[in-house]
Design a protein around this motif. Structure first.
Motif, short mmCIF file in Angstrom:
data_model
loop_
_atom_site.label_atom_id
_atom_site.label_comp_id
_atom_site.label_asym_id
_atom_site.label_seq_id
_atom_site.Cartn_x
_atom_site.Cartn_y
_atom_site.Cartn_z
N ILE A 197 -4.56 -0.71 5.01
CA ILE A 197 -5.92 -0.71 5.53
C ILE A 197 -6.33 0.75 5.68
CG2 ILE A 197 -7.40 -1.40 7.45
CD1 ILE A 197 -5.40 -3.62 8.08
N PRO A 198 -7.37 1.19 4.98
CA PRO A 198 -7.66 2.63 4.99
C PRO A 198 -8.51 3.13 6.16
CG PRO A 198 -9.09 1.53 3.43
CD PRO A 198 -8.22 0.46 4.03
N GLY A 199 -9.13 2.22 6.91
CA GLY A 199 -10.04 2.76 7.95
C GLY A 199 -10.31 1.80 9.07
N GLY A 200 -9.28 1.17 9.59
CA GLY A 200 -9.48 0.24 10.70
C GLY A 200 -9.64 -1.18 10.20
N GLY A 201 -9.48 -2.13 11.11
CA GLY A 201 -9.48 -3.55 10.76
C GLY A 201 -10.69 -4.00 9.97
N SER A 202 -11.82 -3.31 10.10
CA SER A 202 -13.04 -3.73 9.41
C SER A 202 -13.05 -3.37 7.93
CB SER A 202 -14.26 -3.04 10.04
OG SER A 202 -14.24 -3.15 11.42
N ALA A 203 -12.15 -2.50 7.52
CA ALA A 203 -12.23 -1.96 6.17
C ALA A 203 -11.55 -2.88 5.16
CB ALA A 203 -11.55 -0.59 6.13
N PRO A 204 -12.16 -3.08 3.97
CA PRO A 204 -11.46 -3.78 2.90
C PRO A 204 -10.14 -3.07 2.57
CG PRO A 204 -13.78 -3.55 2.36
CD PRO A 204 -13.53 -2.73 3.59
N TRP A 205 -9.15 -3.85 2.15
CA TRP A 205 -7.82 -3.28 1.94
C TRP A 205 -7.74 -2.47 0.65
CZ3 TRP A 205 -4.38 -8.21 3.11
CH2 TRP A 205 -4.58 -8.57 4.46
N PHE A 206 -6.81 -1.54 0.65
CA PHE A 206 -6.47 -0.77 -0.55
C PHE A 206 -5.06 -1.13 -0.99
CE2 PHE A 206 -9.45 3.18 -0.32
CZ PHE A 206 -10.45 2.42 -0.88
N PHE A 207 -4.77 -0.77 -2.26
CA PHE A 207 -3.46 -1.09 -2.83
C PHE A 207 -2.90 0.16 -3.49
CE2 PHE A 207 -6.41 -4.65 -2.90
CZ PHE A 207 -5.76 -5.51 -2.03
N GLU A 208 -1.79 0.01 -4.16
CA GLU A 208 -1.10 1.16 -4.73
C GLU A 208 -2.01 2.03 -5.60
OE1 GLU A 208 2.51 -0.08 -6.52
OE2 GLU A 208 3.24 1.98 -6.63
N GLU A 209 -2.90 1.38 -6.39
CA GLU A 209 -3.72 2.17 -7.31
C GLU A 209 -4.73 3.07 -6.61
OE1 GLU A 209 -3.35 -1.15 -7.45
OE2 GLU A 209 -5.27 -2.17 -7.42
N GLN A 210 -4.93 2.88 -5.30
CA GLN A 210 -5.88 3.76 -4.59
C GLN A 210 -5.16 4.86 -3.80
OE1 GLN A 210 -6.63 0.22 -4.11
NE2 GLN A 210 -8.64 0.06 -5.06
N LEU A 211 -3.84 4.96 -4.00
CA LEU A 211 -3.07 5.92 -3.20
C LEU A 211 -3.52 7.36 -3.39
CD1 LEU A 211 0.66 4.82 -3.30
CD2 LEU A 211 -0.76 5.18 -1.30
N ASP A 212 -4.03 7.69 -4.58
CA ASP A 212 -4.36 9.09 -4.84
C ASP A 212 -5.77 9.47 -4.45
OD1 ASP A 212 -1.84 10.05 -5.79
OD2 ASP A 212 -2.14 8.75 -7.52
N LEU A 213 -6.46 8.56 -3.80
CA LEU A 213 -7.79 8.91 -3.29
C LEU A 213 -7.65 9.90 -2.16
CD1 LEU A 213 -9.59 5.46 -3.08
CD2 LEU A 213 -10.19 7.35 -4.59
#
Lengths: 481, 213
Positions: A303-319
């Protein structure tokens, strides 16, 4: 109190990990007595307001606008711009400090209030001076007894020293700061609900637009609502200037931010890191951050930004940890709360837990949220319990669609399914709480539909029939004819 | 149970004076009532309504929205065990189940001896210390079932952590007090019609801010 004193943690500030790198808001955390007046004054405290009083309010406002100080509460709106929304000729104006930190995973404002209350108070004074606000209410979450204690102590000291109240530091400027505390309601973190609560009412959000708090807020007067971390940045910005501030971080998100990383990592902690230049991968796997996943496990989602945020996965690690790219990838940096989940995590269970939070915390004002989040929880619970029906998954998406309507944009990555979670969400509700419950659901359901289906298929293994179940053949009849 | 004591009425007046509109003091006043009796009693709410100048129904309306306010007596120690996502990942639900088993009650209930109440709470902002809990709103992190057992023993015996935990209802033990002569400017917004003095420079040309030098 809590937390171990080893592995880089500060014994006196549980969860906080001191590391090299620029520090804006946590510069005093290393001192055990960082919350005292003596320490604050010995480390440049209240110099910023003394300097500010020799400058015009407009120049202070301009400095903050130039610094592009983005709000740290979740929405990420530039504070300097928000300040400019007050109508010119309506008085008085108020400042309300949002210290009602309760977004799942978020853990930074509490440290700032407990460890450096004077820094926050000075930030409040600077904001008040710049925008012409004569009274400030510091709203602290009810459950945070220690933060309330530290702020009360700090305010008493600052009043006694003539730094808050009448004729600050001998000038003509008078600003009162009042400590206020809540009583347990997540929704009060929404700015209009915060104002309702401060007026002594049930904390239900107000309809906006047309009138935002900057125009009509507390007692119907222009009101600036700022997050604790946002205000804690101000003393540094005024002392060192907007240019120095912009040297850190990226162009659109200057400065540093506090990130609370929790879950399945080796060293969960609160870190102050430069925005933009640090990536999620650095944060999770970096040696001076979380040092990788626990037991060398694989990352499943985060979860990139608190419970309200859509989830991220491995492919977004380099953001990078920066509002814009994270927003463009379909989620948000929100309140800086990052929750890491490894491959042992049950996606359905995790999803239910986040949805249940929003269902419990729905204030009940808007029907789609009050009813919808409750049904999401009920249906998800029965799926998890093995009583799900084949139609349940589409029904979940349909309920979600009634709170936060599609159409869903095309997914950036095929593994997410054909459609991505719409972000920022459209909503049929007054505030974003309802859509916040939909975000984890659609994230989990699009990515891990097979896990949901597996739980529903299990149901078919339980015989449901009017006929009595066939009795197993008695052993002496042998293995058949 | 009871209306506010004389001492608490004095505290209430001090609090009310810090707000431009008295009703704003409602939530802090309800906390005072809870600190006095351990829960928010009906009589206390009526008393608060009189002090603030609203109806008792409005006080009940506000009170019932917030989950920290208890309308019925609870245990001496309220254990708030977090099961939200960060704690769930690291055993928060198991910790809650252990506490339920150990004390023989479900979340939301109070033990027969009125010592403990367990609550299944949402995120309490100590996620890196998961699984975490609060006892009467004091934080304890990285709690395993053994440590929880030990904490319960200590609280029962009045040793160990019992010394650092006040009774239920007490939040901050240091309170804000405006010094003598401060806070006169806190008046109803209708009584304020112009900008604060340091912000008036735009209109008359001669009244520029004094500190420009």
């Amino acid at each position: 109190m809590i937390g171990p004193g080893d592995n880089g943690y500060l014994a006196h500030a549980a969860g906080f990990v001191l590391r090299d790198g620029p520090k804006v808001v946590t510069s005093r955390f290393e001192y055990e007595d960082s919350f005292t007046m003596e320490r604050y004054l010995a480390t440049g405290g209240y110099d910023a307001i003394k300097t500010a009083l020799t400058r015009t309010p407009e120049s202070i406002h301009g400095e903050v606008r130039d610094a592009v100080l983005l709000g740290r509460g979740g929405a990420g709106f530039p504070a300097g711009v928000k300040w400019g929304f007050c109508p010119d000729d309506v008085w008085p104006r108020y400042l309300v400090v949002n210290g009602d930190e309760s977004e799942p995973g978020t853990y930074k404002d509490r440290l700032l209030m407990e460890r450096d209350p004077h820094q926050l108070i000075e930030g409040c004074l600077l904001a008040c001076y710049a925008v012409g606000l004569s009274q400030c209410f510091l709203y602290v979450r009810g459950e945070m007894a220690l933060a309330q204690e530290r702020i009360a102590q700090a305010l008493n000291e600052a009043y006694a020293a003539g730094l808050v109240g009448k004729n600050i530091n001998g000038s003509e400027v008078s600003i009162d700061i009042v400590l206020h505390w809540g009583a347990g309601a997540y929704i009060v973190g929404e700015e209009t609900a915060l104002i309702e609560s401060l007026e002594g009412n049930r904390g239900m959000p107000r309809l906006k637009p047309p009138f935002f708090p900057a125009a009509i807020g507390l007692y119907g007067q222009p009101t600036i609502v700022n997050n604790v971390e946002t205000l804690a940045n101000l003393p540094w910005i005024i002392t060192n200037g907007a240019d120095a501030y912009k040297q850190m971080g990226s162009e659109t998100s200057p400065g540093t931010r506090m990130f609370a990383v929790s879950g399945h990592v080796k060293r969960p902690g609160v870190y102050e890191a430069e925005q933009g230049v640090t990536t999620f991968r650095d944060l999770i796997y970096g040696d001076d951050f979380c040092q990788g996943m626990r037991d060398g496990n694989d990352l499943k989602m985060f979860i990139p930004g608190g419970g309200s945020a859509p989830w991220f996965f491995e492919e977004q690690l380099d953001l990078p940890l920066e509002a814009k790219p994270v927003g463009a990838a379909g989620s948000m940096l929100g309140s800086g709360a990052i929750v890491i989940m490894d491959h042992t995590t049950d996606a359905v269970k995790a999803c239910l837990r986040v949805v249940r939070f929003f269902s419990r915390e729905s204030c009940g004002k808007c029907t789609p949220c009050r009813e919808g989040t409750n049904w999401l929880e009920t249906v998800l619970q029965r799926v998890l319990d093995g009583h799900g029906r084949p139609s349940d998954l589409d029904m979940l998406l349909d309920i979600g669609n009634n709170i936060s309507p599609g159409p869903y944009p095309t997914a950036a990555h095929e593994s997410e399914g054909l459609e991505a979670v719409p972000f920022p969400p459209k909503q049929t509700t007054i505030c974003p709480l309802g859509p916040s419950a939909v975000a984890p659901l659609t994230s989990a359901l699009r990515r891990f539909r097979h896990e949901f289906e597996a739980k529903i298929v299990q149901r078919d293994l339980i015989p449901v029939s009017a006929e009595p179940a066939p009795v197993a053949a008695a052993p002496d009849h042998g293995g058949g004819h | 149970m009871a209306r506010l004591s004389e001492e608490n009425v004095a505290r209430a007046h001090e609090m009310i004076a810090r707000y431009p509109v008295p009703k704003s003091a409602l939530i802090p006043l309800l906390h005072v009532a809870q600190e006095q009796d351990g829960y928010v009693a009906n009589d206390a709410m009526e008393h608060i309504a009189e002090l603030v100048g609203v109806t008792a129904a409005e006080v009940v309306g506000t009170c019932t929205f917030y989950e920290m306010f208890k309308r019925h007596p609870v245990g001496t120690y309220v254990l708030n065990i977090c099961t939200n996502i960060a704690c769930q990942l690291l055993g928060g639900e198991e910790l809650l189940a252990h506490a339920e088993e150990r004390l023989g009650i479900r979340a939301g209930a109070t033990t027969d001896d009125k010592m403990f109440t367990i609550e299944d709470v949402e995120c309490i902002a100590a996620c890196t210390e998961a699984p975490c809990l609060q006892v009467n709103y004091r934080y304890y992190g990285r709690i395993d079932p053994d440590r929880l057992d030990q904490m319960i023993e200590e609280l029962r015996a009045g040793t160990g952590i019992a010394a650092e935990i006040p009774v239920h209802g007490t939040l901050a033990q240091t309170l804000q007090h405006l010094p003598e002569g401060q806070g006169d400017d806190i008046i109803h917004p209708d009584l304020i019609t112009e900008a604060p003095v340091w912000f008036r420079s735009d209109e008359p040309e001669e009244a520029t801010t004094g500190g420009a030098a």
